[in-house]
Design an enzyme around this catalytic site. Structure first.
Site, mmCIF file in Angstrom:
data_model
loop_
_atom_site.group_PDB
_atom_site.id
_atom_site.type_symbol
_atom_site.label_atom_id
_atom_site.label_comp_id
_atom_site.label_asym_id
_atom_site.label_seq_id
_atom_site.Cartn_x
_atom_site.Cartn_y
_atom_site.Cartn_z
ATOM 1 N N SER A 170 -4.627 5.381 -12.218
ATOM 2 C CA SER A 170 -3.881 4.972 -13.400
ATOM 3 C C SER A 170 -4.111 6.041 -14.431
ATOM 4 O O SER A 170 -3.408 7.233 -14.028
ATOM 5 C CB SER A 170 -4.560 3.591 -13.712
ATOM 6 N N ASP A 272 3.401 -2.748 -8.296
ATOM 7 C CA ASP A 272 2.972 -2.320 -9.602
ATOM 8 C C ASP A 272 4.232 -1.930 -10.305
ATOM 9 O O ASP A 272 5.154 -1.376 -9.900
ATOM 10 C CB ASP A 272 2.424 -1.025 -9.111
ATOM 11 N N HIS A 302 -1.125 -3.114 -9.311
ATOM 12 C CA HIS A 302 -1.720 -2.269 -10.217
ATOM 13 C C HIS A 302 -3.244 -2.464 -10.019
ATOM 14 O O HIS A 302 -3.700 -3.565 -10.711
ATOM 15 C CB HIS A 302 -1.154 -2.077 -11.480
#
Ligand SMILES: *[C@@H]1O[C@H](CO)[C@@H](O)[C@H](O)[C@H]1NC(C)=O
Ligand SMILES: *[C@@H]1O[C@H](CO)[C@@H](O)[C@H](O)[C@H]1NC(C)=O
Length: 333
Positions: A170, A272, A302
């Protein structure tokens, strides 16, 4: 697909609810966060000198005045025997705002990587947003790499510094990218970057992509979240086309084709919201003539990799393993 369709075990659903509570209640209108509330629920694991499931770890200070340190993980060498290990320099996720290497989810995840991949991991504690904005995180990340380079023999026992991978998830994936760009202009004396592993990296831009609209209700990351994170991170007055977020966008300043950039693996998840930005990142690297692999788990969302209980986690670990092996084999012939 709405997040309600994603079936999670009860324990994980509770963690998601807690996470949402912290995220939603720690942000303030004036752009600051309630750090006390965040820290209260940031459950931490201590480092462990005695092996825990075959992994030992220790915390190492780089520069106390800016709280720059890293947690070093190595497999218990009495179990794996001789041979020099690769080293993965890791940047945790959390929108640049949350977490540290000791946060339990990232500590567990790094120990899983060490166990499965037979690698040392250096998980870097960088300063957080909004107290410290762009480019503080990139500077901290790059300085950690330089520190390792200068202190290989002292710190990285049983490690071969020529087998170094950058990795991050991320926001940490975004960080790994920008650190790799800086590293491309620098001569390390001992470290050699063999690859970059970007796990659901956080990129963005002004455009609203299809995946941002379609997956806008992901359990750990919504469109509202990403907008807030960018606003808190980017320089005052910038929009999301700032090159830190939109690396191949209209305001891009670096021509990656001219940068010495390591082979890259991008791990994506079908649910995501950032998926389309990750695909643009893949296309941008490819167009710049870089070696890049893309792997997608259609059913993951995610952040789901940190939940070892979910099948997607093992899928990502296997993808990283194959990528590392491919490049380690090249090095050996
Ligand atoms: C933002 O709001 C919080 C709480 O309302 C307050 O304590 C803090 O001083 C404010 N900070 C700024 C920079 O306005
Ligand atoms: C950001 O910029 C605006 C407009 O230039 C200004 O009014 C505001 O005070 C700035 N905020 C910070 C936190 O510097």
């Amino acid at each position: 697909m709405p997040s309600s369709v994603i079936k999670l075990p009860l324990k994980l659903r509770l963690l998601v609810v807690l996470f949402r509570f912290i995220v939603n209640h720690s942000r303030r209108q004036n752009g600051t966060v309630n750090r006390r509330l965040i820290n209260l629920f940031d459950f931490k694991n201590p480092p462990s000198k005695t092996p825990r499931k075959g992994v030992v770890s220790s915390d190492n200070v780089i520069e106390a005045s800016r709280d720059l340190w890293f947690r070093l993980y190595t497999p218990d060498t009495t179990v794996i025997g001789g041979g020099r290990l690769p080293v993965m320099v890791y940047f945790h996720g959390g929108g640049f705002v949350l977490s540290s290497p000791s946060s339990f989810a990232f500590d567990d995840w790094c120990r899983q990587l060490v166990r499965e991949l037979r690698t040392a991991v250096v998980s870097v504690n960088y300063r957080l947003v909004p107290e410290h904005r762009f480019p503080t995180q990139y500077e901290d990340g790059f300085d950690a790499l330089k520190f390792l380079d200068d202190n290989v023999d002292k710190l990285l026992v049983n490690v071969d510094p020529k087998l170094c991978f950058l990795a991050g998830d991320s926001a940490g994936g975004n960080l790994a990218h920008h650190v790799a760009v800086k590293a491309g202009e620098y001569e390390f004396s001992r470290l050699k970057l063999m690859g970059l592993i970007a796990i659901q990296p956080f990129f963005g831009g002004e455009e609203r992509t299809e995946s941002e609209i379609r997956n806008s209700g992901g359990p750990l990351l919504s469109l509202e979240d990403t907008d807030w994170y960018w606003k808190a991170f980017l320089p005052n007055g910038s929009d999301r086309d700032h090159p830190a977020a939109n690396v191949f966008g209209p305001k891009s300043t670096v021509d990656i084709s001219q940068v010495k950039y390591p082979a890259t693996l991008i791990l994506m998840a079908g649910l995501d919201i950032l998926k389309d930005w990750q695909r643009k990142y893949y296309d941008g690297l490819k167009k710049a003539g870089k070696e890049v692999d893309l792997l997608q788990d259609p059913n993951a969302f995610h952040g789901s990799y940190v939940f070892e209980e979910l099948p997607g986690s093992a899928f990502f670990v296997k993808g990283i393993q194959d990528f590392m092996q491919k490049h380690l084999n090249k090095e050996n012939c």
